[in-house]
Design a protein around this motif. Structure first.
Motif, mmCIF file in Angstrom:
data_model
loop_
_atom_site.group_PDB
_atom_site.id
_atom_site.type_symbol
_atom_site.label_atom_id
_atom_site.label_comp_id
_atom_site.label_asym_id
_atom_site.label_seq_id
_atom_site.Cartn_x
_atom_site.Cartn_y
_atom_site.Cartn_z
ATOM 1 N N THR A 199 -4.906 -2.043 -2.148
ATOM 2 C CA THR A 199 -6.096 -2.892 -2.159
ATOM 3 C C THR A 199 -6.660 -2.883 -0.750
ATOM 4 O O THR A 199 -6.024 -3.383 0.180
ATOM 5 N N TYR A 248 0.274 -4.366 -9.297
ATOM 6 C CA TYR A 248 -0.478 -3.241 -8.729
ATOM 7 C C TYR A 248 -1.742 -2.934 -9.521
ATOM 8 O O TYR A 248 -2.344 -1.868 -9.358
ATOM 9 N N ALA A 249 -2.174 -3.866 -10.360
ATOM 10 C CA ALA A 249 -3.322 -3.621 -11.236
ATOM 11 C C ALA A 249 -4.612 -3.388 -10.452
ATOM 12 O O ALA A 249 -5.524 -2.704 -10.942
ATOM 13 N N ASP A 250 -4.711 -3.942 -9.243
ATOM 14 C CA ASP A 250 -5.943 -3.825 -8.457
ATOM 15 C C ASP A 250 -5.910 -2.663 -7.454
ATOM 16 O O ASP A 250 -6.842 -2.506 -6.667
ATOM 17 N N TRP A 251 -4.871 -1.866 -7.468
ATOM 18 C CA TRP A 251 -4.787 -0.764 -6.506
ATOM 19 C C TRP A 251 -5.860 0.290 -6.798
ATOM 20 O O TRP A 251 -6.192 0.571 -7.956
ATOM 21 N N ARG A 252 -6.395 0.858 -5.719
ATOM 22 C CA ARG A 252 -7.349 1.959 -5.802
ATOM 23 C C ARG A 252 -6.864 3.115 -4.923
ATOM 24 O O ARG A 252 -5.838 3.008 -4.249
ATOM 25 N N HIS A 261 0.846 -1.199 0.000
ATOM 26 C CA HIS A 261 0.000 0.000 0.000
ATOM 27 C C HIS A 261 0.881 1.248 0.000
ATOM 28 O O HIS A 261 2.093 1.190 0.252
ATOM 29 N N GLU A 285 2.053 -5.332 -13.158
ATOM 30 C CA GLU A 285 0.821 -6.104 -12.996
ATOM 31 C C GLU A 285 0.470 -6.329 -11.532
ATOM 32 O O GLU A 285 -0.702 -6.476 -11.179
#
Length: 616
Positions: free
Chosen positions: A193, A150-154, A118, A148
């Protein structure tokens, strides 16, 4: 005004580096100055965030611009024009672009932290201020780390999304905006995430974000409980409109929590709060029990949310505007932190999240905790507030003997004033009325467009108590905040059907005391603090000593209290310890606990007065 354009990206999460860019379209022709805050509002200690800048450079139109460091946190770019006549040439050179890297490895609510799981930052620790253009609007492009993995980071932040091309979608990377630098650094950012849920309180959206693994986290319960807390506070300050204060400039409030093994802490912002909590304190799905840890977490959320009014908008005059390059002194933190500490648990009682008996137990714990420290007899809460920079936030081994907390004793000041006002006015007035008056006069329009921002002075606070209540409270208020005497709570409690009974410590059946505080350290028992008037101080025990044995029996970590329980006050023992690697044997006469303690219970009667106070 031309906006200041910021951009920040996790450059190397594995190396804990953020890359930051500041673009200034109209820099000072004489040499633009940039500076980073030395502290963050709400945490009164010089932290020197600029020490984490590991590389910095500037250019204009592709050509390098020399930087001169003026002090520990300030840089000046070389002039882009030799004199006023060359201003056009300076404009042709293009905007001034400052690029730098920030080392982010402070897992706290105050600074910045980045790893492969994070990223988190407060703007005050990463965004250099463009001196002379503080009032310019700002944009900030939040970039995702590459790869890739970190593709799901928001993204979680209360910063408003920018409109138009590049504007971020909610909880997405992209462009955000702020009206000025002060607003830019008052919205922390969490990326990664995370678990998230939302609720509405008095019509305003509130988002709850948890970073870190929490198996079976009961997010629905957290939202349900926080909704009650938020609505109670909104209605306390705005009983007619029930309007949340952050709706004027933002659309939502964000609780962002980093979950660790044993963390605890919070820092308030104008439309969000950064929190840390222990994993074990959070509720588990299918378990309706309210643990002490969960009550602690709810109290923390309540505390930081109350700051949305009390210190983020109602401010001491010394904080308007913030002077973030050096210490800013005020004696009023007993109001802004102490009263907030009073209301945080009181709101839990008023919403029924804790019972009356539990709330009274929590009050007793706070009261007895203040009484255990001899610093309360030497320092007032006003002096504690003023000296926060050098004493409260920089505590050492002598802290319990020298200082008092403007949080905990300040909460008792709030309690005493609230009960006094209620009793003397027959329940017609209370501390709630004081807080509403502060809000109406100094806080409600603080961030309104075109409003003159001003804070409240100490004299105005004192006058307000008399004006709102119709009582002459000045002498009592000064005694409570500027004096070091005990707060006489038992008669105040009695008027509300609560009995406070003094318990004499050190009864024959009770264990004896050394009057020290210890911590476990690699299999040793290390003395951290020695309390005034205790047996340890009389015998010569010092902070830093490694305790070895008591009366010939080895002292293992966690066993000191158990071994002391076998003795009575007055017993003579030998204490073996190491100091600077030298073995010492000290004769000790064990003593009683020096501080007073009270047992507090709810009694039958006074239901109406107690209900008006606690709402139960």
């Amino acid at each position: 005004m031309t906006p200041i354009r910021y951009a920040i990206a996790p450059l190397q999460p594995e190396a804990h580096l953020f890359a930051v860019t500041v673009t200034v379209d109209a820099p000072d022709p004489a040499g633009q100055v940039f500076t980073l805050p030395a502290w963050i509002p709400g945490s009164y200690m010089i932290r020197d965030f600029a020490r984490n800048i590991v590389r910095i450079r500037a250019d204009a139109g592709g050509a390098a611009v020399p930087l001169t460091k003026l002090d520990k946190q300030t840089w000046q770019a070389a002039p882009l024009a030799a004199d006023a006549a060359d201003a056009a040439d300076a404009a042709d050179a293009g905007p001034l672009v400052l690029q730098y890297e920030v080392y982010a490895w402070d897992l706290s609510v105050r600074s910045a932290h980045l790893d492969t799981t994070h990223g988190f930052f407060n703007g005050s620790s990463v965004f250099l201020r463009v001196v002379g253009q503080d009032d310019h609007p700002c944009t900030v492009d939040l970039h995702a780390p590459t790869g890739e993995a970190y593709a799901d980071w928001r993204v979680a932040t209360a910063l408003p999304e920018a409109r138009g091309p590049g504007g971020a979608r909610r909880y997405g990377f992209g462009r955000y905006q702020a009206a000025n630098y002060d607003e830019l650094i008052d919205h922390p950012v969490e990326m990664g995430t995370f678990a998230m849920a939302s609720f509405r309180a008095c019509g305003a959206q509130h988002d709850v974000v948890f970073t870190g693994k929490v198996p079976n986290l009961d997010l629905q319960r957290v939202c349900r409980d926080l909704k009650q807390i938020c609505e109670a506070q909104i209605r306390l300050f705005e009983p007619r409109s029930a309007r949340a204060p952050f709706l004027d400039s933002n659309r939502r409030y964000v609780f962002m929590t980093m979950v660790t093994t044993d963390g605890y802490g919070g820092l308030e912002h104008r439309a969000s709060t950064a929190l840390m909590c222990a994993r074990g304190d959070l509720p588990v799905r299918g378990n309706a029990e309210t643990s002490e840890g969960y009550r602690t977490f709810l109290g923390l959320c309540s505390h930081e949310y109350f700051h949305t009014w009390n210190v983020k908008r109602i401010k001491p005059a010394a904080f308007v505007p913030y002077q973030l390059a050096q210490e800013t002194y005020t004696p009023l933190l007993w109001l802004f932190e102490g009263f907030t500490s009073y209301y945080d648990d009181l709101i839990l009682a008023r919403t029924g999240l804790v019972s009356t008996a539990q709330y009274i137990e929590m009050l007793a714990k706070t009261w007895n905790g203040v009484l255990r420290g001899n610093g309360r007899t030497k320092q007032s809460v006003a002096d504690s507030a003023f000296d926060a920079w050098t004493k409260y936030y920089r505590q050492d081994e002598n802290a319990p003997n020298a200082i008092v907390s403007y949080y905990t004793k300040g909460s008792l000041v709030g309690l005493a004033l609230d009960l006094t006002i209620r009793e003397k006015t027959g329940g017609r007035k209370s501390l709630d009325d004081i807080m509403r008056a502060l809000w109406q006069r100094y806080g409600r329009d603080f961030y309104a467009p075109g409003a003159t921002q001003r804070g409240v002075t100490e004299a105005e606070v004192h006058a307000l108590f008399d004006q709102v209540t119709g009582l002459r409270l000045g002498p009592l208020l000064r005694a409570l905040t500027e004096g070091t005497g005990e707060i006489n709570l038992p008669p105040l409690f009695r008027a509300f059907g609560i009995k406070a009974e003094r318990v004499e410590p050190g009864k024959p059946s009770a264990g004896a005391a050394l009057g020290i505080k210890t911590r476990n350290e690699e299999g040793w028992v290390r003395v951290s603090q020695v309390l005034d008037g205790g047996a340890g101080q009389a015998a010569g025990v010092s902070a830093g000593d490694l305790l070895v044995a008591l009366d010939g029996l080895r002292l293992a970590p966690g066993q000191l209290d158990k071994q002391l329980a076998r003795y009575r006050p007055g017993d003579a023992v030998q204490l073996h310890l190491f100091r600077r690697d030298e073995l010492q044997v000290l004769p000790v006469t064990l003593a009683r606990e020096p501080a007073m303690q009270y047992k507090v219970n709810v009694e039958p009667g006074k239901h109406a007065a107690r209900t008006r106070w606690l709402g139960q």
